[in-house]
Design a protein around this motif. Structure first.
Motif, PDB file in Angstrom:
ATOM      1  N   ILE A 158       0.793 -48.840   9.502  1.00 50.53           N
ATOM      2  CA  ILE A 158       1.254 -48.156   8.285  1.00 50.53           C
ATOM      3  C   ILE A 158       0.178 -47.134   7.929  1.00 50.53           C
ATOM      4  CG2 ILE A 158       1.880 -48.397   5.851  1.00 50.53           C
ATOM      5  CD1 ILE A 158       2.803 -51.177   6.413  1.00 50.53           C
ATOM      6  N   VAL A 200       5.986 -58.474  13.609  1.00 47.95           N
ATOM      7  CA  VAL A 200       5.284 -57.765  12.540  1.00 47.95           C
ATOM      8  C   VAL A 200       6.253 -57.007  11.636  1.00 47.95           C
ATOM      9  CG1 VAL A 200       3.650 -55.919  12.076  1.00 47.95           C
ATOM     10  CG2 VAL A 200       3.151 -57.597  13.827  1.00 47.95           C
ATOM     11  N   LEU A 251     -16.198 -61.076  10.373  1.00 45.87           N
ATOM     12  CA  LEU A 251     -15.420 -60.309   9.406  1.00 45.87           C
ATOM     13  C   LEU A 251     -15.110 -61.152   8.181  1.00 45.87           C
ATOM     14  CD1 LEU A 251     -13.807 -57.829   8.632  1.00 45.87           C
ATOM     15  CD2 LEU A 251     -11.899 -58.758   9.924  1.00 45.87           C
ATOM     16  N   ILE A 287     -14.225 -49.045   3.620  1.00 46.80           N
ATOM     17  CA  ILE A 287     -14.480 -50.461   3.871  1.00 46.80           C
ATOM     18  C   ILE A 287     -13.566 -50.987   4.981  1.00 46.80           C
ATOM     19  CG2 ILE A 287     -14.395 -52.753   2.832  1.00 46.80           C
ATOM     20  CD1 ILE A 287     -16.801 -51.173   1.975  1.00 46.80           C
ATOM     21  N   PHE A 298      -7.184 -52.357   5.963  1.00 44.07           N
ATOM     22  CA  PHE A 298      -7.409 -52.996   7.257  1.00 44.07           C
ATOM     23  C   PHE A 298      -6.089 -53.547   7.808  1.00 44.07           C
ATOM     24  CE2 PHE A 298      -8.583 -56.968   9.537  1.00 44.07           C
ATOM     25  CZ  PHE A 298      -9.305 -56.400  10.564  1.00 44.07           C
ATOM     26  N   VAL A 341       2.227 -45.031  -5.381  1.00 45.90           N
ATOM     27  CA  VAL A 341       2.742 -44.627  -6.688  1.00 45.90           C
ATOM     28  C   VAL A 341       2.887 -45.844  -7.596  1.00 45.90           C
ATOM     29  CG1 VAL A 341       4.575 -43.427  -7.913  1.00 45.90           C
ATOM     30  CG2 VAL A 341       3.999 -42.725  -5.617  1.00 45.90           C
ATOM     31  N   LEU A 342       3.330 -46.939  -7.008  1.00 41.27           N
ATOM     32  CA  LEU A 342       3.514 -48.156  -7.796  1.00 41.27           C
ATOM     33  C   LEU A 342       2.182 -48.635  -8.386  1.00 41.27           C
ATOM     34  CD1 LEU A 342       6.092 -49.617  -8.411  1.00 41.27           C
ATOM     35  CD2 LEU A 342       5.736 -51.106  -6.467  1.00 41.27           C
ATOM     36  N   ILE A 368     -18.678 -60.357   0.116  1.00 42.23           N
ATOM     37  CA  ILE A 368     -18.345 -59.378  -0.923  1.00 42.23           C
ATOM     38  C   ILE A 368     -17.744 -60.099  -2.125  1.00 42.23           C
ATOM     39  CG2 ILE A 368     -17.019 -57.300  -1.486  1.00 42.23           C
ATOM     40  CD1 ILE A 368     -17.077 -56.563   1.438  1.00 42.23           C
ATOM     41  N   MET A 422      13.409 -49.814   1.883  1.00 43.72           N
ATOM     42  CA  MET A 422      12.554 -49.629   3.045  1.00 43.72           C
ATOM     43  C   MET A 422      12.248 -50.977   3.699  1.00 43.72           C
ATOM     44  SD  MET A 422      11.997 -46.507   3.528  1.00 43.72           S
ATOM     45  CE  MET A 422      13.094 -45.436   2.653  1.00 43.72           C
ATOM     46  N   THR A 470       9.693 -44.642   7.941  1.00 41.87           N
ATOM     47  CA  THR A 470       9.862 -45.741   6.985  1.00 41.87           C
ATOM     48  C   THR A 470       8.507 -46.232   6.508  1.00 41.87           C
ATOM     49  OG1 THR A 470      11.497 -46.413   8.616  1.00 41.87           O
ATOM     50  CG2 THR A 470      11.283 -47.777   6.649  1.00 41.87           C
ATOM     51  N   LYS A 471       7.585 -46.402   7.455  1.00 39.85           N
ATOM     52  CA  LYS A 471       6.276 -46.923   7.074  1.00 39.85           C
ATOM     53  C   LYS A 471       5.519 -45.926   6.205  1.00 39.85           C
ATOM     54  CE  LYS A 471       5.689 -50.130  10.864  1.00 39.85           C
ATOM     55  NZ  LYS A 471       5.123 -50.347  12.201  1.00 39.85           N
ATOM     56  N   LEU A 492      10.937 -47.015  -8.030  1.00 40.30           N
ATOM     57  CA  LEU A 492      10.025 -47.250  -6.910  1.00 40.30           C
ATOM     58  C   LEU A 492      10.319 -48.565  -6.216  1.00 40.30           C
ATOM     59  CD1 LEU A 492       6.721 -46.072  -8.571  1.00 40.30           C
ATOM     60  CD2 LEU A 492       7.900 -44.963  -6.688  1.00 40.30           C
ATOM     61  N   VAL A 497       5.152 -45.196  -1.542  1.00 37.50           N
ATOM     62  CA  VAL A 497       5.730 -45.880  -2.703  1.00 37.50           C
ATOM     63  C   VAL A 497       4.746 -46.902  -3.262  1.00 37.50           C
ATOM     64  CG1 VAL A 497       7.547 -47.452  -3.428  1.00 37.50           C
ATOM     65  CG2 VAL A 497       8.104 -45.492  -2.020  1.00 37.50           C
ATOM     66  N   LEU A 498       4.052 -47.616  -2.388  1.00 36.48           N
ATOM     67  CA  LEU A 498       3.058 -48.578  -2.868  1.00 36.48           C
ATOM     68  C   LEU A 498       1.979 -47.868  -3.678  1.00 36.48           C
ATOM     69  CD1 LEU A 498       2.577 -51.015   0.141  1.00 36.48           C
ATOM     70  CD2 LEU A 498       3.546 -51.534  -2.092  1.00 36.48           C
ATOM     71  N   PHE A 557     -14.675 -52.967   8.301  1.00 41.82           N
ATOM     72  CA  PHE A 557     -14.074 -54.238   8.710  1.00 41.82           C
ATOM     73  C   PHE A 557     -13.618 -54.159  10.164  1.00 41.82           C
ATOM     74  CE2 PHE A 557     -12.617 -55.646   4.202  1.00 41.82           C
ATOM     75  CZ  PHE A 557     -13.924 -55.970   3.911  1.00 41.82           C
ATOM     76  N   LEU A 585      -9.205 -54.695   2.311  1.00 40.45           N
ATOM     77  CA  LEU A 585      -8.393 -55.634   3.089  1.00 40.45           C
ATOM     78  C   LEU A 585      -7.005 -55.061   3.344  1.00 40.45           C
ATOM     79  CD1 LEU A 585      -9.377 -58.981   1.351  1.00 40.45           C
ATOM     80  CD2 LEU A 585      -9.822 -58.321   3.714  1.00 40.45           C
ATOM     81  N   LEU A 636     -12.679 -54.220  -2.591  1.00 38.67           N
ATOM     82  CA  LEU A 636     -12.450 -55.299  -1.622  1.00 38.67           C
ATOM     83  C   LEU A 636     -10.956 -55.442  -1.328  1.00 38.67           C
ATOM     84  CD1 LEU A 636     -13.375 -57.634   0.111  1.00 38.67           C
ATOM     85  CD2 LEU A 636     -13.379 -59.089  -1.911  1.00 38.67           C
ATOM     86  N   VAL A 647       6.891 -43.902   4.049  1.00 34.81           N
ATOM     87  CA  VAL A 647       7.462 -44.010   2.708  1.00 34.81           C
ATOM     88  C   VAL A 647       6.954 -45.275   2.019  1.00 34.81           C
ATOM     89  CG1 VAL A 647       9.593 -44.240   1.391  1.00 34.81           C
ATOM     90  CG2 VAL A 647       9.493 -42.682   3.331  1.00 34.81           C
ATOM     91  N   ILE A 648       6.893 -46.372   2.766  1.00 40.74           N
ATOM     92  CA  ILE A 648       6.396 -47.627   2.174  1.00 40.74           C
ATOM     93  C   ILE A 648       4.995 -47.405   1.610  1.00 40.74           C
ATOM     94  CG2 ILE A 648       5.554 -49.945   2.742  1.00 40.74           C
ATOM     95  CD1 ILE A 648       7.897 -50.174   4.699  1.00 40.74           C
ATOM     96  N   VAL A 666      -0.944 -52.834  11.396  1.00 33.66           N
ATOM     97  CA  VAL A 666       0.495 -52.789  11.660  1.00 33.66           C
ATOM     98  C   VAL A 666       1.023 -51.355  11.609  1.00 33.66           C
ATOM     99  CG1 VAL A 666       0.857 -55.136  10.863  1.00 33.66           C
ATOM    100  CG2 VAL A 666       1.069 -53.255   9.247  1.00 33.66           C
ATOM    101  N   LEU A 710      11.346 -49.343  -2.417  1.00 32.74           N
ATOM    102  CA  LEU A 710      10.539 -50.270  -1.627  1.00 32.74           C
ATOM    103  C   LEU A 710      11.421 -51.341  -0.979  1.00 32.74           C
ATOM    104  CD1 LEU A 710       7.572 -50.585  -0.988  1.00 32.74           C
ATOM    105  CD2 LEU A 710       7.367 -52.175  -2.887  1.00 32.74           C
ATOM    106  N   GLN A 739      12.958 -52.105   7.550  1.00 32.73           N
ATOM    107  CA  GLN A 739      11.964 -52.700   8.448  1.00 32.73           C
ATOM    108  C   GLN A 739      12.466 -54.029   9.001  1.00 32.73           C
ATOM    109  OE1 GLN A 739       9.527 -50.012   9.070  1.00 32.73           O
ATOM    110  NE2 GLN A 739       8.637 -51.975   9.608  1.00 32.73           N
TER     111      GLN A 739
END
Lengths: 161, 324, 500
Positions: free
Chosen positions: C427, A7, A91, C209, C420, C170-171, A98, A56, C160-161, A49, C167-168, C213, C417, C413, C163-164, C425, A53, A60
């Motif tokens: 995060i 993962v 699911l 949501i 979920f 903000v992006l 949806i 990071m 790390t997670k 950014l 950052v996502l 899920f 996802l 949606l 921060v990820i 993982v 990313l 990982q």
């Protein structure tokens, strides 16, 4: 190869890819239009950014490669296994429903789409069919009353309005 | 078996709907009319739209509802209005910004995509400074801008490429000043710009007079001029730019329009009803108590006004260096 | 005192209470916001006495901001933007079967926070408003950074997670028209993307949501009731907690009120910052995010106190503190009032009436909020499968309603996802929400600030307020190592005395 893929590695790659994509997209952004500084341009912030990313993502990735994947926990294969359970089928059907709602609501209108959506979802969630028909109707009435009548939000009209 | 019954029920539901649609319309309007407002609920445009919707509904004999489709500096709402079914049941509440969308690269929509119903409001831009500013006329201010080094003066008013920004650029240009001699601090609308001015973080703002009126009356700010052709009787002590020798007037406006392919007889019904609305006492009282200016241009007159403004913007955008 | 009594008039009380009941619906249903309700109410009030109209607006805003915490606590669906922080510990408590305690505590702290907010408004608003005017891009930038650094505080697990995730967030916030240059970023000529990704559908998707899920994956017990435990509250227990944590309530309310008083920040930011500050100052900070009462108390006290704060610039200067007060200022014109600096002197009676309404609303809130909780928990008598289907449809229609856009349903949606997947993982989700809220605040204020200064960073540090804020950020950043050193010293010291 697949066995070593865990993962952490996937997360790493999933961070690096959009990071690079952003860096490519921002190349076409103009420089700061109103003033003469690079810093105030529209590309500056997204670039910073995406670099964070990517860093990071690399971290990982490193963690993932260094980690022993023998213990099944955290392996991608394990994660995929979960998806084949019958519950996961529900699911996936929910997600598709949806998506169907989004695609159909402006054509079929709020009533038809919502009714079909709710009925099918309830049915899949093992509510007896006549109860599903009825429950969906009640839900629809409540939502219509609150949104359209009290809050005067115009719900998408379709073939039934 | 159960499933089959179910399927039949569903099919009946869907087809029932289709048949209902099949019936032909008799006279316009025979179902609710929607006004698309490109700005958010509670703002000035939204409030006027909702007020007019009530009066219009009485004229048309059908409910009129306001739908806010916001975002993209007006691009979302104007797009939705231009691409709606051309049957007269969807009216766009156009604002000045419809002229700018193409220049800014936000959308390909221009005033040419609409057929006008009428324009019902116009508010001139005003030049406002802090009450303790040493400048008492626009001329004094602009002379100082000319004399002091570039970048001394900080202007604000609203976002980049909005009406208040463009009005400022053209004003400076008409006085022979390069618009880039002043710094422009973009803000999200007039209210934050007024806050900045009250806190002395900027020197000058351009926005409509009613927006700054409470502060001016309280003696915190002073308005040097309005960019109108004539003084406004509601605030007659504020001179125009023209009086001070600068040949420039500019401002924002609001109006209604339908998609370009709408049939003329439908448009006529809307136009007649809307005319009655804007001539009513309720409407005039409402506009006055909110400080909104009334300016009526009907049909073709409004069309040509918009197109003229649209064409004129090419130069201003060129000066500003915005967009492509 | 006359002003206080005058609001107990039938022509004020009836619309006021009705509006407060309406607020329960507004807050309890994701997508419906207090701003929407106020915009709807205002035209109805044109023919009323000004104070009746204002009482409706004040009433609906306070109940809805509380009611937003109800679905946040029971379903992990934040009902309003300001209840995002309530999902952290409120929902965790609910999972432990303490949902009704959490929400009752939430209610009491909401109204105490509201009272503190209004008291600050009454007594020191001119001072605070003057202070708020000193804030400009440089200070707002640091406020944003301060808020964003909370994401390190609130996220559990891998740094790390965290921060990820941030950052996502903000992006995502950079999508749409760039305020500093007017350039449409990542919009690909699409009008909806041009408008940017709205924050409410993201929050509904990411938290609500995604949780549905996840629940759908455990399909057993589908036809059982959603909440097995009886919803009952011992007010004694709540009262004990309130007294025990009164200092925290006070701290969060003051912080929330200050942030609310700034025209550039509102109740949502207040809630997050108060949560982070509570965790920083708490003795048991490691329990945050695992269902601790302090994590419930802080954000809810802060967001209700922030509402009082938003009225400070509105009443003192006629500057809107948020979207609701900007509608209020418009409505005042219709009432024949001139909003602005003069209203404080010219309309003293009305101002006193507003203050009275603000305080009394908090007591009404206790009752109406309690009824709201009771009514809301009725839905948990339904079987799980019906509740899940209902949550999904309400989320869809609610997110559509925000700006009449199917695009926003798509956002729900996509982020459902994403949320979920992210939780699968490990995060953390909250940093992403923080990034989305604070990203524009940081970017805009940094870049517009640099336009002002011709690219010089100096004013970001040299102005008195901005310097203090910068120092706070630095201290917060190094807080953990400093705390460790202090703790070690203490331990060493204690060890020494024991030996003797």
């Amino acid at each position: 190869m697949f066995k070593r893929l865990n993962v952490e590695i996937v997360i790493g790659l999933l961070c690096i890819a959009p990071g690079i994509l952003v860096l490519i997209l921002t190349r076409s952004f103009p420089a700061g239009a109103a003033s003469n500084m690079q810093l105030s341009g529209p590309a500056f912030f997204p670039n910073v950014l995406s670099i964070i990313l990517i860093i990071m993502g690399l971290l990982q990735l490193g963690q993932g490669i260094l980690r022993k994947t023998e213990n099944a926990e955290g392996s991608v294969r394990n994660a995929l296994k979960v998806l084949s359970r019958p519950a996961s089928v529900t699911l996936i059907i929910t997600i598709l429903l949806i998506a169907f709602y989004i695609a159909a609501v402006e054509r079929l209108g709020f009533f038809v789409t919502s009714y079909l959506f709710l009925f099918l979802l309830l049915w899949r969630l093992k509510v007896v069919w006549w109860k599903s028909l009825l429950t969906a109707l009640i839900f629809l009435a409540v939502i219509y009353l609150i949104f359209a009548k009290v809050f005067m939000i115009s719900l998408p009209a379709g073939i039934l309005m | 078996m159960k499933r089959i019954i179910l399927l039949i029920c569903l099919l009946m539901l869907v087809f029932g709907g289709l048949f209902a649609e099949g019936q032909k319309e008799v006279t316009f309007p025979n179902k609710p009319v929607t006004i698309v407002c490109p700005w958010s609920a509670g703002g000035g445009t939204d409030r006027t739209a909702r007020f007019i919707a009530d009066l219009l509904s009485a004229e048309l004999g059908q409910p009129v509802q306001v739908v806010n489709k916001t975002g993209g500096a007006g691009a979302v709402g104007h797009n939705a209005a231009a691409t709606a079914a051309p049957d007269g049941y969807t009216l766009g509440n156009l604002t000045f910004e419809v002229n700018t969308l193409k220049y800014l690269g936000y959308s390909d929509i221009t005033p040419a995509d609409f057929k006008s119903v009428l324009q019902f409001n116009q508010d001139a831009a005003a030049v406002t400074v802090s009450a303790d500013s040493p400048y008492n006329t626009v001329k004094e201010l602009l002379e100082a801008v000319k004399k002091e080094p570039a970048g001394t003066f900080v202007f604000s008013g609203s976002g980049i490429g909005t009406v208040w920004d463009l009005a400022r650029i053209a004003m400076l240009d008409k006085y022979g000043i390069d618009p880039n001699r002043v710094k422009y601090v973009p803000s999200q609308g007039a209210a934050p710009a007024i806050t900045e001015l009250l806190g002395n973080h900027v020197d000058v703002i351009t926005c409509s007079y009613p927006e700054v009126a409470p502060q001016v009356e309280a003696g915190k700010l002073k308005t040097l001029a309005v960019m109108a052709d004539e003084r406004n009787p509601q605030f007659a002590d504020i001179p125009t730019l023209k009086e001070q020798g600068i040949d420039w007037s500019y401002g924002t406006w609001r109006g209604f329009a339908v998609p370009d392919d709408t049939p003329d007889d439908v448009l006529k019904v809307l136009q007649d009803a809307m005319k009655k609305v804007v001539e009513s006492k309720e409407y005039i009282d409402f506009m006055n108590s909110n400080g909104f200016g009334i300016e009526i241009r009907i049909g073709a007159e409004f069309d040509s006004y918009m197109m003229e403004q649209f064409a004129g913007l090419a130069d201003i955008f060129e000066l500003a260096g915005y967009g492509n | 005192m006359d002003a206080f009594l005058s609001v107990f008039n039938i022509s004020v009380l009836v619309p006021w209470l009705l509006a407060m009941v309406l607020g329960i619906f507004v807050g309890g249903i994701p997508g419906l916001t207090a701003t929407m309700a106020v915009a709807l109410i205002v035209p109805l009030t044109y023919h009323m006495a000004p104070i009746a109209g204002l009482a409706m607006i004040i009433g609906v805003s306070f109940t809805s901001i509380f009611a937003g915490d109800i679905p946040a606590t029971f379903l992990r669906v934040p009902g309003t933007p300001a209840s995002g922080a309530a999902v952290l510990d409120g929902y965790e408590m609910n999972k432990q079967g303490l949902g009704s305690l959490a929400i009752s505590l939430d209610l009491v702290c909401s109204s105490i926070g509201g009272v503190i907010g209004i008291l600050i408004l009454i007594f020191i608003s001119p001072v605070l408003a003057g202070f708020a005017l000193k804030f400009t891009h440089f200070e707002y930038f640091w406020l944003g950074v301060m808020g964003l650094s909370m994401s390190a505080v609130i996220s559990k697990g891998s740094k790390t997670k965290g921060v990820i995730s941030m950052v996502l967030g903000v992006l995502v916030s950079t999508i749409g028209i760039d305020i500093a240059t007017g350039y449409p970023r990542f919009a690909f000529k699409n009008a909806e993307l041009m408008g940017g990704i709205s924050f409410i559908p993201v929050m509904i998707g990411l938290f609500g949501i995604s949780e549905v899920f996840r629940s759908l994956q455990n399909l057993e017990n589908l036809s059982e009731s959603a909440v097995g435990i009886r919803i009952s509250t011992s007010f004694k227990a709540v009262w004990k907690l309130v007294i025990k944590h009164f200092r925290l309530i006070l701290q969060s309310s003051i912080l929330g009120n200050l942030i609310g008083a700034l025209p550039g920040a509102g109740a949502d930011i207040a809630a997050w910052v108060a949560y982070g500050a509570a965790k920083r100052t708490s003795k048991n900070s490691d329990k945050f995010g695992k269902g601790c009462v302090e994590g419930v108390i802080a954000p809810t006290s802060a967001n209700n106190a922030a509402l009082g704060g938003t009225w400070i610039p509105a009443l003192v200067f006629g500057i809107p503190g948020d979207t609701i007060t900007s509608i209020v200022l418009g409505a005042m014109l219709m009432y024949g009032l001139k909003p602005g600096p003069l209203i404080f002197e010219g309309e003293r009676f009305l101002i006193n009436q507003i203050f009275s309404v603000g305080i009394i609303s908090q007591f009404f809130l206790l009752f109406i909020g309690y009824l709201g909780i009771k009514a809301y928990t009725q839905i948990f008598k339904f079987p799980r499968n019906v509740v899940y289907a209902g949550i999904i449809l309400f989320s869809i229609v609610g997110s559509y309603a925000i700006r009449n856009s199917v695009f926003d349903v798509g956002v729900v949606l996509v982020f459902g996802l994403l949320g979920f997947g992210m939780e699968k993982v490990d995060i953390p989700l909250p940093p992403m929400i923080l990034g989305l809220i604070l990203g524009p605040m940081i970017e805009e204020n940094l870049r517009v600030g640099l336009i002002k200064t011709d690219g010089s960073f100096l004013p970001f540090l040299s102005r008195p307020i901005s310097f203090v804020m910068f120092m706070i950020v630095v201290v917060m950043f190094f807080w953990d190592p400093i705390k460790k050193i202090i703790m070690q010293r203490k331990k060493a010291g204690k060890g020494g005395t024991n030996n003797e």
